[in-house]
Design an enzyme around this catalytic site. Sequence first.
Site: not given
Lengths: 305, 631
Positions: B471, B474, B544
């Site tokens: 995320l 993150s 991604s």
Amino acid sequence: MSVASVTSNDVLDALEAEAIHVFREVAGAFQRPVLLYSIGKDSSVLLHLARKAFYPAPIPMPVMHIDTTWKFKEMIAFRDRVAVELGLDLRIAQNLEAIAEGVTPYTHGAQEYTRLMKTVALREGLDRYQFDCAIGGARRDEERSRAKERIFSLREAGHRWEPRKQRPEFWRTANTRLSEGQTMRAFPISNWTEFDVWRYIRRENIEIVDLYFAKPRPVVERDGTLIMVDDDRLPLREGETPMMKSVRFRTLGCYTLTGAVESEAADLDSLLTEMLESNVSERAGRLIDGEGGGSMEAKKAEGYF
Amino acid sequence: MTTTNTISRTGGVDDVPVVRLVACGSVDDGKSTLIGRLLAETGSVPEDQLDYARRTRRGGSTIPVGEVDYSLLTDGLEAEREQGITIDVAYRHLYLPNGRRVIIADAPGHEQYTRNMAVAASNADVAVLLVDADRGIRDQTHRHLTVCALMGVRSIIIAINKMDLVRYDHAIFEELTGVVKAAAARLGLDEVSAIPVSAFEGENITKSATKMSWYHGPSILDALANWEPPPADHESPFRMPVQFVSRAEGNFRGYVGTVAAGTVHPGDEIVVADSGQTAIIDRIVTFEGDRDEARTGDAITITLDREVDVTRGDLLAASGATASGETAWPQPADRFSADLVWVGEESLMHGRSYLLTIGPRTIPATVTVVRHRRDVVTGQQLAARVLETNDIGRVEIATDTAIPMDAYSSIRETGGFLLVDRVSADTVAAGMVTHALRRSLNVVPHNYEVDRDARARLKHQRPRVVWMTGLPGSGKSTIADAAERRLHALGLHTYVLDGDNVRTGLNKDLGFTPEDRAENVRRVAEASKLMLDAGLVVLVALVSPFRNDRRAAREIFDADDFIEVYVDTPVEICAERDPKGLYAKAASGNLPNMTGVGQGYEVPEDPELILHGGGNLDEQVDTLVALIVGE
């Protein structure tokens, strides 16, 4: 209209080639395919096509029969003989639980009986052997909802048929890929009609169960349908006495649910002539189809083949 | 008389025993009645179904009970009737008096069902296109004509229906016919004929018209009975995709398939188009015995005079050259231009990896470019970056390996393909190859003497791509930064491809829609590959979010070179950190495509390593560095 003009040999050749292509695609694309065998005329044609599709190699997949225990005796004898003659890997699927509970067409009604003994037995049989593709003999001319059936028909988890999830079929190219839980049904003779099946049986000299030909048989008339008394399990109603009539069957299923037609047609030629003259849908003799509009469609949604 | 046409030629029944017909036209143009009448008047429907059509009446029907309501003969699924929708193409059999069989694909006429129309047309030889004489040409008429042309339907019969409503007026017939024929000509359709009919009155359906003395052409039934394919069909070079290799007793080795085009005989030389290997046909084996000829549509088994390397999906083809000096078989290529009919519910994403199925062959493929979308009514080419359900457009496709494909316009079976979603296994598109792209034939990779191994040896390191996904917020960049410092100190040559940094240059033309994200991932993966080849240890820090995109990235590398690292940090912690203020923006509705808020994040199913972005940074870096240098 003559029999020959309904289905020319060239039409049969084209239909045969298409069916063989489907058989081969199943064998090439799936890991654990199975051929569903109901002992009827369409199944006899399927077996014949399978031999042709893989010749000179043997049929490379097992053959499965859903045995409700209420099939005509002659059918079972025929099945066992054919299996030996062709060296088939025959699997028999039954709903043992329902049999133990004493489920019959009378105690549970035709619809519930069919669900338990055919649909559930089929689902269990497919799951037990983890078959990923089952080849069946359904045809698009059989029944209204079948006119929209795919040649490769996708089943979701639990073997559910979801009309909206069916894949568009372009050309001869089949998308045979399965995601988690999905299985496939394949119908090589989708584009055949009943006349095609009969003409093919005659042309190829395919052996079929004798019940398709007229012969004096013990029957009772019940609700306007002639039911053959195949064994002593058929509870006779008051006033019913079996009488001998020359009858044949247009389709074969469980004997208590399959109506006979009065006929003198004892061979293929007279049978074809008789059919052309009457021109009635073949499933008209199937008692289970009639319950509730579109009931074939409802049964398919539950996993019926 | 302008209704001269090609369908009045005689004969041809033996050559084409089964004619595949698509019936099309707008919803109320009278298609059901026309098909129903054809079926009923040729004895193609059983008596009990006719009875049903005599007894049953739908709301609004003006046909007296007792007469056949022909439209009921083509009634659909219960699910369709209940939900008031048409789901699907129905297939019906028409017996012609001359022994020919017509299989009618009955496609729903609603405009949102372009995909069904395309399915029905994909198998059709002939189209009957209905036009309502009273209401005239409509958008749907053009749409269906376009789809017929695209899918390769060769003959079009225009049925100008409801002539009874326009007093069987010759001038109206000529006017409508002229418009449709002009449109057909623009689409390159040249086998076009027109028949004035009244399906309701039965004029010119199975019997010649009695009320149109000005018309001397065939009825619909006659046109179908006498239809002949264009002569070029018989001259196609041989093609047979191999369904499987059959082995039987006595060292039998046969190549099993259906002839997609052309004719073959024992003694003919064929070529495995995939490899260029040639061989002579020894036998054509069938259950009935060996044949001395096989033609288009025959299901056969071929044996060859020598061992060749063939597996399921390979293409056997005529060897030799064509009149224009090209090989008679298609050369393998890995870049194609194609038309797509998009049938998937999710939009097409260029850069995303799909499976391409052509006949029995399935390989990974990527749509690299959307050239344009076609307006199916006007024929205009519109600029487009995506294709949505029912859209038709021109794209470029890259396949993982080079395969031989024909142009769809010359051979349907070997030029038509499906795109399949890798996860759901749904068919998302039908594709028609227009041509292999020249550059793929001309681009021959040059093998340099100094290769990746040589470069890596000089650096004393094992090149790797470490793909960190997770995320926003993150901790991917933080971990990458720390890890790179550690690796650098150890003397390793490294580079970090950071999502935000790449977007300021190489990918600054891309946004955050799913399709742009797919392209973003593709470019970063390709850039990583170049760096890997240069001998570097590459750290990729990229959100991604989609599994399919990451899988496509992984697939361009050898298995040992790619390490997927999932930086697993609870979304609450990411949002609290919010180093770039993204979560705050998303919360205020200013960032609709924000991963974890507006768009989903698909957690990796099987990453090589999971790091905890909420845990101790040094520990995470230790684990990662150990994995990179330790092996």
